[in-house]
Design a protein around this motif. Sequence first.
Motif, short mmCIF file in Angstrom:
data_model
loop_
_atom_site.label_atom_id
_atom_site.label_comp_id
_atom_site.label_asym_id
_atom_site.label_seq_id
_atom_site.Cartn_x
_atom_site.Cartn_y
_atom_site.Cartn_z
N UNK A 41 -24.05 -40.43 -38.40
CA UNK A 41 -22.97 -40.98 -39.21
C UNK A 41 -21.78 -40.03 -39.24
N UNK A 42 -20.60 -40.60 -39.05
CA UNK A 42 -19.35 -39.85 -39.02
C UNK A 42 -18.37 -40.49 -39.99
N UNK A 43 -17.74 -39.68 -40.82
CA UNK A 43 -16.73 -40.19 -41.73
C UNK A 43 -15.35 -40.00 -41.11
N UNK A 44 -14.58 -41.07 -41.04
CA UNK A 44 -13.23 -41.04 -40.49
C UNK A 44 -12.26 -41.55 -41.55
N UNK A 45 -11.28 -40.75 -41.87
CA UNK A 45 -10.20 -41.18 -42.75
C UNK A 45 -9.14 -41.86 -41.89
N UNK A 126 -6.00 -34.64 -36.69
CA UNK A 126 -5.30 -35.92 -36.71
C UNK A 126 -5.20 -36.46 -35.28
N UNK A 127 -5.68 -37.69 -35.08
CA UNK A 127 -5.64 -38.32 -33.76
C UNK A 127 -4.64 -39.47 -33.77
N UNK A 128 -3.77 -39.50 -32.75
CA UNK A 128 -2.77 -40.55 -32.60
C UNK A 128 -3.05 -41.26 -31.27
N UNK A 142 -12.45 -42.15 -31.92
CA UNK A 142 -12.38 -40.94 -32.72
C UNK A 142 -13.74 -40.59 -33.30
N UNK A 143 -14.49 -41.60 -33.74
CA UNK A 143 -15.85 -41.35 -34.23
C UNK A 143 -16.71 -40.79 -33.11
N UNK A 144 -16.52 -41.31 -31.90
CA UNK A 144 -17.27 -40.85 -30.73
C UNK A 144 -17.02 -39.38 -30.46
N UNK A 156 -8.99 -37.63 -38.88
CA UNK A 156 -8.08 -38.61 -39.44
C UNK A 156 -7.49 -39.42 -38.28
N UNK A 157 -7.48 -40.72 -38.42
CA UNK A 157 -6.85 -41.59 -37.43
C UNK A 157 -5.53 -42.10 -37.98
#
Length: 363
Positions: A41-45, A126-128, A142-144, A156-157
């Motif tokens: 499990x991965x938390x992504x904001x 931060x990923x764009x 991004x979770x990957x 953060x996405x």
Amino acid sequence: MIYARLVLAALVIALAGCAPRPDDGLLLPAAPENLSPHAQEVTVMTISNRNRTGPDGQFYGTAHSEMHREEFVIAVAPAREDTGSLLFDRDLSRDFAVVSRRALDAPDWHRALRAQHRTADQPIVLFVHGYNQTFQESLFRLAQISAGMASEVQPILFSWPSQASLMGYVADRDSATVARDDLAQLLRDLHRNMPNRDIMIAGHSMGSWLVMEVLRDLRRGGENRLLRRIQVGLAAPDIDVAVFRSQMAAVGQLSRPLTILVSQDDIALGMSGRLAEQRTRLGALDASDPRTIALAEELGVRIIDVSAFPAADDFHHERFLALAAFHPQSAMQASIIDQLRFAGAYILDTSGQVLRREITDDF
């Protein structure tokens, strides 16, 4: 020229048919019995200026809107036997599931982010995303990457309203342009809420152009204290070299040299360059070319050729995923790239060792 563009369009459509895209329904939390007991499990904001669509506004569209903030918990399934253990070789429509999600207002979103950053030296990541991306595609990518990190990061996405269409290139560039102010404000808010944290920005493809435009605006606005906290990595940047040189002239040097991942056989960037009257894109430079070496020296940047890594997609446009798979810490934090302390041009082999380096002065 018209014939050439039609041929390119046909090639794009043919290549795109090879990869299934995750549909909107995958953003809905999955039933517990449908989740793998071995999933990570991965938390992504997330923060996005896409409009909300679907039942109760649970999906993200392609039009501009006010900023929406959420916290997603994503289950990343373990590698299947038929694909081996490589992180990047994943089916976005099968190997990811939303465990939970919650919409947050701005104060609660920042409070949740601060709560997840427990160590003083943990950077904000931060990923764009780039062109032709849905919200869920960029979320799962991004979770990957985050699932492969050897050390804890809180990703953060920032998702801008890409048309998610192969023929939407011009519309996507317009949408990225409109998103500049929103991304700049996000960086200001992050710095204001966590002023002592470094902010690591990873831009991919057209998202790299958006990142550079925002940095340029921040420098021209005199926000030097914020810029001192920013580190930047550009993966397969879809930027004209002359435009990048102009952007860097405005941005100047950052606290650490800006890093650029390039690949000469990037099909997507090759097509982008041909549509731009044969103007080479920054992400398709040859790190062994004396002109590239001179550019790295002139601008004080790290240009790293990752062509030796396996292609993660048919366009050879997502090799940063392979880099994350082989070197989990190097994608957004330390390890191989961070050890290249000097500005210059580098070529990596498949194990991440430097085959060739053309080093300029210490940064």
